[in-house]
Design a protein around this motif. Structure first.
Motif, PDB file in Angstrom:
ATOM      1  N   VAL A 225      75.797  84.108  58.692  1.00 46.12           N
ATOM      2  CA  VAL A 225      75.544  83.131  57.626  1.00 46.12           C
ATOM      3  C   VAL A 225      76.719  82.162  57.610  1.00 46.12           C
ATOM      4  O   VAL A 225      77.842  82.522  57.976  1.00 46.12           O
ATOM      5  CB  VAL A 225      75.353  83.784  56.233  1.00 46.12           C
ATOM      6  CG1 VAL A 225      74.095  84.633  56.206  1.00 46.12           C
ATOM      7  CG2 VAL A 225      76.559  84.584  55.826  1.00 46.12           C
ATOM      8  N   TYR A 226      76.448  80.941  57.208  1.00 44.05           N
ATOM      9  CA  TYR A 226      77.484  79.910  57.139  1.00 44.05           C
ATOM     10  C   TYR A 226      77.978  79.837  55.707  1.00 44.05           C
ATOM     11  O   TYR A 226      77.219  79.498  54.794  1.00 44.05           O
ATOM     12  CB  TYR A 226      76.901  78.569  57.582  1.00 44.05           C
ATOM     13  CG  TYR A 226      77.952  77.521  57.863  1.00 44.05           C
ATOM     14  CD1 TYR A 226      78.619  77.496  59.073  1.00 44.05           C
ATOM     15  CD2 TYR A 226      78.265  76.553  56.924  1.00 44.05           C
ATOM     16  CE1 TYR A 226      79.568  76.539  59.352  1.00 44.05           C
ATOM     17  CE2 TYR A 226      79.221  75.585  57.183  1.00 44.05           C
ATOM     18  CZ  TYR A 226      79.869  75.589  58.405  1.00 44.05           C
ATOM     19  OH  TYR A 226      80.813  74.630  58.659  1.00 44.05           O
ATOM     20  N   ARG A 227      79.242  80.216  55.489  1.00 39.77           N
ATOM     21  CA  ARG A 227      79.864  80.211  54.163  1.00 39.77           C
ATOM     22  C   ARG A 227      81.259  79.638  54.259  1.00 39.77           C
ATOM     23  O   ARG A 227      81.972  79.920  55.209  1.00 39.77           O
ATOM     24  CB  ARG A 227      80.024  81.637  53.621  1.00 39.77           C
ATOM     25  CG  ARG A 227      78.791  82.365  53.307  1.00 39.77           C
ATOM     26  CD  ARG A 227      79.203  83.707  52.677  1.00 39.77           C
ATOM     27  NE  ARG A 227      78.064  84.569  52.604  1.00 39.77           N
ATOM     28  CZ  ARG A 227      78.100  85.871  52.820  1.00 39.77           C
ATOM     29  NH1 ARG A 227      79.228  86.464  53.132  1.00 39.77           N
ATOM     30  NH2 ARG A 227      77.026  86.590  52.715  1.00 39.77           N
ATOM     31  N   ASP A 228      81.645  78.909  53.254  1.00 42.71           N
ATOM     32  CA  ASP A 228      83.018  78.395  53.159  1.00 42.71           C
ATOM     33  C   ASP A 228      83.439  77.658  54.431  1.00 42.71           C
ATOM     34  O   ASP A 228      84.578  77.763  54.875  1.00 42.71           O
ATOM     35  CB  ASP A 228      84.011  79.527  52.860  1.00 42.71           C
ATOM     36  CG  ASP A 228      83.671  80.290  51.586  1.00 42.71           C
ATOM     37  OD1 ASP A 228      83.209  79.637  50.620  1.00 42.71           O
ATOM     38  OD2 ASP A 228      83.861  81.517  51.555  1.00 42.71           O
TER      39      ASP A 228
ATOM     40  N   CYS B 279      79.616  87.036  60.269  1.00 44.49           N
ATOM     41  CA  CYS B 279      78.586  87.977  60.694  1.00 44.49           C
ATOM     42  C   CYS B 279      78.298  88.953  59.553  1.00 44.49           C
ATOM     43  O   CYS B 279      79.210  89.604  59.043  1.00 44.49           O
ATOM     44  CB  CYS B 279      79.037  88.734  61.941  1.00 44.49           C
ATOM     45  SG  CYS B 279      77.721  89.746  62.644  1.00 44.49           S
ATOM     46  N   VAL B 280      77.032  89.046  59.171  1.00 46.48           N
ATOM     47  CA  VAL B 280      76.643  89.942  58.079  1.00 46.48           C
ATOM     48  C   VAL B 280      75.993  91.225  58.586  1.00 46.48           C
ATOM     49  O   VAL B 280      75.980  92.234  57.886  1.00 46.48           O
ATOM     50  CB  VAL B 280      75.707  89.244  57.059  1.00 46.48           C
ATOM     51  CG1 VAL B 280      76.444  88.133  56.331  1.00 46.48           C
ATOM     52  CG2 VAL B 280      74.451  88.717  57.718  1.00 46.48           C
TER      53      VAL B 280
ATOM     54  N   HIS C 249      70.856  81.054  68.112  1.00 48.69           N
ATOM     55  CA  HIS C 249      69.800  80.291  67.452  1.00 48.69           C
ATOM     56  C   HIS C 249      70.247  80.003  66.019  1.00 48.69           C
ATOM     57  O   HIS C 249      70.545  80.935  65.269  1.00 48.69           O
ATOM     58  CB  HIS C 249      68.493  81.085  67.440  1.00 48.69           C
ATOM     59  CG  HIS C 249      68.077  81.522  68.813  1.00 48.69           C
ATOM     60  ND1 HIS C 249      67.318  80.735  69.634  1.00 48.69           N
ATOM     61  CD2 HIS C 249      68.359  82.659  69.509  1.00 48.69           C
ATOM     62  CE1 HIS C 249      67.133  81.365  70.791  1.00 48.69           C
ATOM     63  NE2 HIS C 249      67.754  82.542  70.726  1.00 48.69           N
ATOM     64  N   VAL C 250      70.293  78.724  65.658  1.00 48.54           N
ATOM     65  CA  VAL C 250      70.751  78.308  64.337  1.00 48.54           C
ATOM     66  C   VAL C 250      69.544  77.857  63.517  1.00 48.54           C
ATOM     67  O   VAL C 250      68.709  77.087  63.994  1.00 48.54           O
ATOM     68  CB  VAL C 250      71.778  77.158  64.441  1.00 48.54           C
ATOM     69  CG1 VAL C 250      72.206  76.679  63.071  1.00 48.54           C
ATOM     70  CG2 VAL C 250      72.975  77.592  65.270  1.00 48.54           C
ATOM     71  N   HIS C 251      69.501  78.333  62.276  1.00 50.41           N
ATOM     72  CA  HIS C 251      68.440  77.969  61.330  1.00 50.41           C
ATOM     73  C   HIS C 251      69.096  77.610  59.999  1.00 50.41           C
ATOM     74  O   HIS C 251      69.198  78.452  59.104  1.00 50.41           O
ATOM     75  CB  HIS C 251      67.449  79.123  61.150  1.00 50.41           C
ATOM     76  CG  HIS C 251      66.832  79.579  62.439  1.00 50.41           C
ATOM     77  ND1 HIS C 251      65.802  78.913  63.049  1.00 50.41           N
ATOM     78  CD2 HIS C 251      67.138  80.621  63.241  1.00 50.41           C
ATOM     79  CE1 HIS C 251      65.480  79.523  64.173  1.00 50.41           C
ATOM     80  NE2 HIS C 251      66.285  80.567  64.307  1.00 50.41           N
ATOM     81  N   GLY C 252      69.585  76.380  59.894  1.00 51.17           N
ATOM     82  CA  GLY C 252      70.278  75.942  58.678  1.00 51.17           C
ATOM     83  C   GLY C 252      71.594  76.664  58.513  1.00 51.17           C
ATOM     84  O   GLY C 252      72.483  76.554  59.344  1.00 51.17           O
ATOM     85  N   ASN C 253      71.713  77.444  57.429  1.00 51.56           N
ATOM     86  CA  ASN C 253      72.940  78.195  57.145  1.00 51.56           C
ATOM     87  C   ASN C 253      72.874  79.640  57.624  1.00 51.56           C
ATOM     88  O   ASN C 253      73.673  80.473  57.214  1.00 51.56           O
ATOM     89  CB  ASN C 253      73.248  78.167  55.647  1.00 51.56           C
ATOM     90  CG  ASN C 253      73.756  76.823  55.203  1.00 51.56           C
ATOM     91  OD1 ASN C 253      74.350  76.077  55.980  1.00 51.56           O
ATOM     92  ND2 ASN C 253      73.506  76.482  53.954  1.00 51.56           N
TER      93      ASN C 253
END
Length: 175
Positions: free
Chosen positions: A155-158, A163-164, A123-127
């Motif tokens: 989280v979507y970074r760089d 995975c956090v 499930h994706v919610h923005g970043n």
């Protein structure tokens, strides 16, 4: 935008046509330039292996879960390192917390089991996103062991998913 050339000048070293003119000057240049080259090559190699430009969709996250699984099985610490954020922490089924370094260490341990994933839903919610699924292990003799439900938070970074956090819960033993 104009292209500029940058020249490295070292006091006491004469440059002629791009070549150092004496042996002592060459040694001074190498003592200065070599550490810089090593630093640059390490920086390039360090960030080279992690994918960027990943899509923000459920299919990409399901694929990342499969890459994670294979990275552990194949002892691929670099691939696992690309998936886990620096602050990664997982709550294990026994209540313990596993940080990034401990999870990376699992990739170096030999194992005779095969990991399997099923019932994956992303499930994706923005970043941010989460993946929920069922994991288990099958030993070389074909027996299925340790079935658990997990949730991984990303989280979507760089330009990539990291995975956090994660959580695992064991299924009760079948009777």
């Amino acid at each position: 935008m104009s292209k500029r050339k940058f020249w490295l000048t070292v006091p006491g070293v004469k440059m002629s046509g791009g070549c150092v003119s004496n042996g002592r000057g060459m040694m001074r240049t190498m003592k200065f330039v070599l550490p810089l080259l090593l630093l640059c090559s390490f920086s390039l190699a360090h960030g080279q292996g992690c994918p960027t430009g990943q899509q923000k969709n459920p299919a990409t996250l399901v694929q990342i879960e499969q890459v994670w699984l294979r990275a552990v099985e194949q002892h691929d610490k670099a691939a696992l390192g690309c998936i886990l954020a620096d602050e990664f922490e997982e709550a294990s089924f026994d209540g313990s917390l596993i940080d990034r370094s401990a999870m990376l260490a699992t990739a170096t341990k030999p194992s005779t089991v095969h990991f399997e994933l099923s019932d994956l839903h992303a499930h994706v919610h923005g970043n941010s996103a989460y993946v929920r699924g069922v994991g288990g292990t099958r030993s070389d003799d074909g027996k299925f062991h340790a079935k658990n439900r997990f949730t991984d938070i990303f989280v979507y970074r760089d330009g990539r998913w990291q995975c956090v956090a994660g959580h695992e819960s064991h299924f009760p033993e079948e009777r």
